[in-house]
Design a protein around this motif. Structure first.
Motif, PDB file in Angstrom:
ATOM      1  N   SER A  97      -2.536  -4.483  10.689  1.00  0.00           N
ATOM      2  CA  SER A  97      -3.129  -3.452   9.839  1.00  0.00           C
ATOM      3  C   SER A  97      -4.301  -2.796  10.562  1.00  0.00           C
ATOM      4  CB  SER A  97      -3.623  -4.066   8.531  1.00  0.00           C
ATOM      5  OG  SER A  97      -4.779  -4.856   8.773  1.00  0.00           O
ATOM      6  N   ASN A 144       0.856  -1.184   0.000  1.00  0.00           N
ATOM      7  CA  ASN A 144       0.000   0.000   0.000  1.00  0.00           C
ATOM      8  C   ASN A 144       0.893   1.235   0.000  1.00  0.00           C
ATOM      9  OD1 ASN A 144      -1.894   1.993   0.300  1.00  0.00           O
ATOM     10  ND2 ASN A 144      -2.713   1.265   2.264  1.00  0.00           N
ATOM     11  N   HIS A 201     -10.668  -4.465   0.700  1.00  0.00           N
ATOM     12  CA  HIS A 201     -10.044  -4.480  -0.624  1.00  0.00           C
ATOM     13  C   HIS A 201     -11.132  -4.413  -1.682  1.00  0.00           C
ATOM     14  CE1 HIS A 201      -6.093  -5.384   0.980  1.00  0.00           C
ATOM     15  NE2 HIS A 201      -6.645  -6.327   1.736  1.00  0.00           N
ATOM     16  N   HIS A 251      -9.732  -2.460   7.322  1.00  0.00           N
ATOM     17  CA  HIS A 251      -9.759  -1.982   5.942  1.00  0.00           C
ATOM     18  C   HIS A 251     -10.506  -2.978   5.071  1.00  0.00           C
ATOM     19  CE1 HIS A 251      -6.397  -4.813   6.036  1.00  0.00           C
ATOM     20  NE2 HIS A 251      -6.526  -4.927   4.729  1.00  0.00           N
ATOM     21  N   VAL A 280      -6.355  -0.981  -1.557  1.00  0.00           N
ATOM     22  CA  VAL A 280      -6.761  -0.940  -0.153  1.00  0.00           C
ATOM     23  C   VAL A 280      -7.634   0.290   0.059  1.00  0.00           C
ATOM     24  CG1 VAL A 280      -5.994  -0.860   2.248  1.00  0.00           C
ATOM     25  CG2 VAL A 280      -4.619  -2.078   0.532  1.00  0.00           C
ATOM     26  N   HIS A 281      -8.807   0.102   0.703  1.00  0.00           N
ATOM     27  CA  HIS A 281      -9.719   1.205   0.977  1.00  0.00           C
ATOM     28  C   HIS A 281     -10.090   1.209   2.453  1.00  0.00           C
ATOM     29  CE1 HIS A 281     -10.111   2.186  -3.212  1.00  0.00           C
ATOM     30  NE2 HIS A 281     -10.600   0.992  -3.530  1.00  0.00           N
ATOM     31  N   TYR A 309      -5.214  -4.462  -7.392  1.00  0.00           N
ATOM     32  CA  TYR A 309      -5.370  -4.776  -5.979  1.00  0.00           C
ATOM     33  C   TYR A 309      -5.212  -3.484  -5.191  1.00  0.00           C
ATOM     34  CZ  TYR A 309      -4.120  -6.866  -1.425  1.00  0.00           C
ATOM     35  OH  TYR A 309      -4.063  -7.212  -0.104  1.00  0.00           O
TER      36      TYR A 309
END
Length: 281
Positions: A86, A51, A91, A89, A152-153, A150
């Protein structure tokens, strides 16, 4: 922790046939390879931030095949630091993972830790809020997506995909051998674990366990990808003259009718992705 026994997802019971030295004359005929081959050693992987927005706070990622920034299917190595956790989150795409080294936890933010060791398998649906944690100084896993990119949000962008996560700790993986599978006839202790299959794409995933001192061939008919999960593998194609040592995390693959000559010094596990039958001999 949401878990699912492997027996509930076994669905590709015609994907492999294994033959021994008592094969018929027709089976002994040399296979003509028209394949294009790929080989990526784990030691040659180029690592980048998974990320980029989080920089060094994010795990590292190293592509084995495909391009996770494109729309294509991709396989890459994930390398988190010891103690990594992490934030919650999501994906934008679903992924599958196999632990290669160390311990990994992947689940919703309120779940108790279930540390998955080498050989464990999990899936993460797109849009589903989760965290990923790691324990160990050399933790890494193989990650696979069917389409990219791919991304990350944040968790507040969660959405329902209709998919459900799967976590299979290594001790719960169901291995089948010649006594369990009627179409397998092999004099060596080769075992298979069936993980997933997709009817639309016809791709499927499984793990192959080879005994120590195995020597033989994997013959594939179409698209074939193998990743070394544990042990060691000596490898060459019909077009090569010498073996190469594939350490854990290394990748070999072919497109077309391919012949992969392999041998082991110790028990070795390979994750396999393919869209056709293959034969071990």
């Amino acid at each position: 922790m949401r878990t699912l026994g492997l027996s509930a997802i076994i669905g590709l019971l015609t994907i492999i046939s294994c033959t021994n030295n008592n094969s018929t004359d027709a089976q002994k005929k040399e296979v003509k390879s028209n394949a294009t081959y790929e080989l990526v050693l784990a030691s040659e992987v180029e690592w980048t931030h998974l990320n980029p927005k989080r920089g060094d706070l994010a795990p590292k990622a190293g592509t084995l095949w495909g391009d996770r920034n494109s729309k294509s299917a991709t396989g890459f190595l994930l390398k988190p630091s010891d103690g990594f956790q992490s934030p919650p989150h999501i994906h934008n795409v679903s992924y599958r993972g196999v632990v290669i080294s160390g311990l990994i936890h992947n689940d919703d933010p309120n779940a108790e830790n279930m540390w998955m060791p080498t050989g464990s398998f999990w899936t993460q649906p797109k849009g589903d809020v989760h965290i990923t944690s790691a324990k160990g100084t050399d933790t890494f896993a193989y990650i696979e997506i069917e389409e990219g990119p791919y991304l990350v949000h944040p968790a507040d962008e969660a959405f329902e995909s209709g998919e459900h996560p799967v976590n299979i700790e290594e001790s719960n993986v169901v291995w089948l051998d010649a006594t369990d599978i009627t179409w397998v006839t092999t004099g060596q202790n080769v075992k298979m674990a069936f993980l997933w299959d997709e009817k639309d794409s016809q791709f499927s995933g499984s793990m192959l366990k080879l005994p120590a001192h195995f020597k033989g061939q994997i013959m594939s008919n179409n698209s074939f990808k193998g990743i070394v999960i544990s042990g060691d593998l000596q490898y060459k194609t019909t077009k090569e003259t010498s073996n190469k040592t594939l350490e854990t995390g290394s990748y070999f693959g072919s497109e077309g009718v391919g012949v992969h000559q392999i041998s082991t010094n110790k028990e070795t596990t390979i994750y396999i992705r393919t869209n056709s039958e293959f034969e071990i001999k």
